[in-house]
Design an enzyme around this catalytic site. Sequence first.
Site, PDB file in Angstrom:
ATOM      1  N   GLY A 219      62.810  -2.631 -12.408  1.00  0.00           N
ATOM      2  CA  GLY A 219      64.162  -3.112 -12.145  1.00  0.00           C
ATOM      3  C   GLY A 219      64.315  -4.601 -12.396  1.00  0.00           C
TER       4      GLY A 219
ATOM      5  CB  THR B 235      61.720  -2.649 -28.976  1.00  0.00           C
ATOM      6  OG1 THR B 235      60.374  -2.289 -29.017  1.00  0.00           O
ATOM      7  CG2 THR B 235      61.989  -3.887 -29.797  1.00  0.00           C
TER       8      THR B 235
ATOM      9  CG  ASP C 235      68.323  -7.504 -27.264  1.00  0.00           C
ATOM     10  OD1 ASP C 235      68.127  -8.608 -26.715  1.00  0.00           O
ATOM     11  OD2 ASP C 235      67.776  -7.169 -28.327  1.00  0.00           O
TER      12      ASP C 235
HETATM   13  O1  RIB Z   1      65.198  -7.872 -28.778  1.00  0.00           O
HETATM   14  C1  RIB Z   1      64.942  -7.141 -29.954  1.00  0.00           C
HETATM   15  C2  RIB Z   1      65.391  -7.907 -31.161  1.00  0.00           C
HETATM   16  O2  RIB Z   1      64.626  -9.086 -31.251  1.00  0.00           O
HETATM   17  C3  RIB Z   1      65.212  -7.160 -32.442  1.00  0.00           C
HETATM   18  O3  RIB Z   1      66.413  -6.599 -32.862  1.00  0.00           O
HETATM   19  C4  RIB Z   1      64.663  -8.188 -33.419  1.00  0.00           C
HETATM   20  O4  RIB Z   1      65.563  -8.457 -34.448  1.00  0.00           O
HETATM   21  C5  RIB Z   1      64.390  -9.432 -32.590  1.00  0.00           C
HETATM   22  O5  RIB Z   1      65.225 -10.429 -32.954  1.00  0.00           O
END
Ligand code: RIB
Length: 319
Positions: A222, A245, A249
């Site tokens: 978390g 990954t 974001d």
């Molecule tokens: O957080 C992942 C991103 O970080 C990817 O899309 C890659 O492009 C890097 O910039």
Amino acid sequence: MRGKITVVGSYNTGFLVYVDRLPVEGETLPGYGFRIEHGGKGSNQAIQAARLGCDTAIIARVGSDMFGDRAVGKWAAENVGGGYVVRDAEKPTGAGLVIVGPQGRNIIVVDLGANMRLSKNDVEKAFPRLSNSDVVLAQLEIPLETALHALRGSEAVSILNPAPAPMINPSQLEGVKIITPNEVEILTMAGYKPSQSSEIVRVAERYARYVEHVIVTLGERGALVVGGGRRIHVKTPQIRAVDSTGAGDAFNGALAAFLARGYDLLDAVEMACCAGAFLAARVKRGELVEALARAGELEKFIAEQSHTLGHVGERTPSR
Ligand code: RIB
């Protein structure tokens, strides 16, 4: 309320190829499954915020090349406003070369290209938009001084996702409201090694003297929210992660979206954790952008996971 968000950040084209084992220096190996993907932390976060229904724009620099054209086309298709995107005449669009081996092992090389020429001047041209935004969100695949200039140049809720993290003196962050490092990034910012995880809370409290809240993302554990005299642990859905990954974001784009729409900080963090978990469970073969949740999908996922959510906390000593 739609909420208005301006993202100041990067775009990278991802060039992916798969191999049965990673090559050694000087070796040529046959690969397969070559793909070109949209990426870059700024672009990913902006697309996440737009998919959750916010009025989102990006301030970015891409090259005057075909990959810059692709970026601009993708933003238009995702309803991310591109009116403040600069086409750099000298540097190429940022690019990431990714060799993916078994068990998700990989070799990645990134040339940030035009991203690193995003300037304070580029940001100033967008001040009318920044001053009119509910949330301004930046990451560090662009120069730190550009990110800080944008974050301080508005009354909005300003969020710095310090990824990738340089060393940052806490006093440099004065004027930023929220920072969202992961466990490695908070340690790196303060000059510690990733192995020194016992220092995370102490370091977060030090940075929280200069920003309103430090939100340390903890992956499957978390997030830890430090600030305002509180230290709160926010839970995340317990899902089987396929690939984490880009989960950061999804988290940051969603956090911006829920704050822009007026949610309380802890509720916004909880829903942002869900957006990160949704992505980590759904992403297939590196197709990160396609896996970012849309509003209806995230609502359904949150409803399904509601029994696993919640937060616990304690007051911290006053400053
Ligand atoms: O957080 C992942 C991103 O970080 C990817 O899309 C890659 O492009 C890097 O910039």
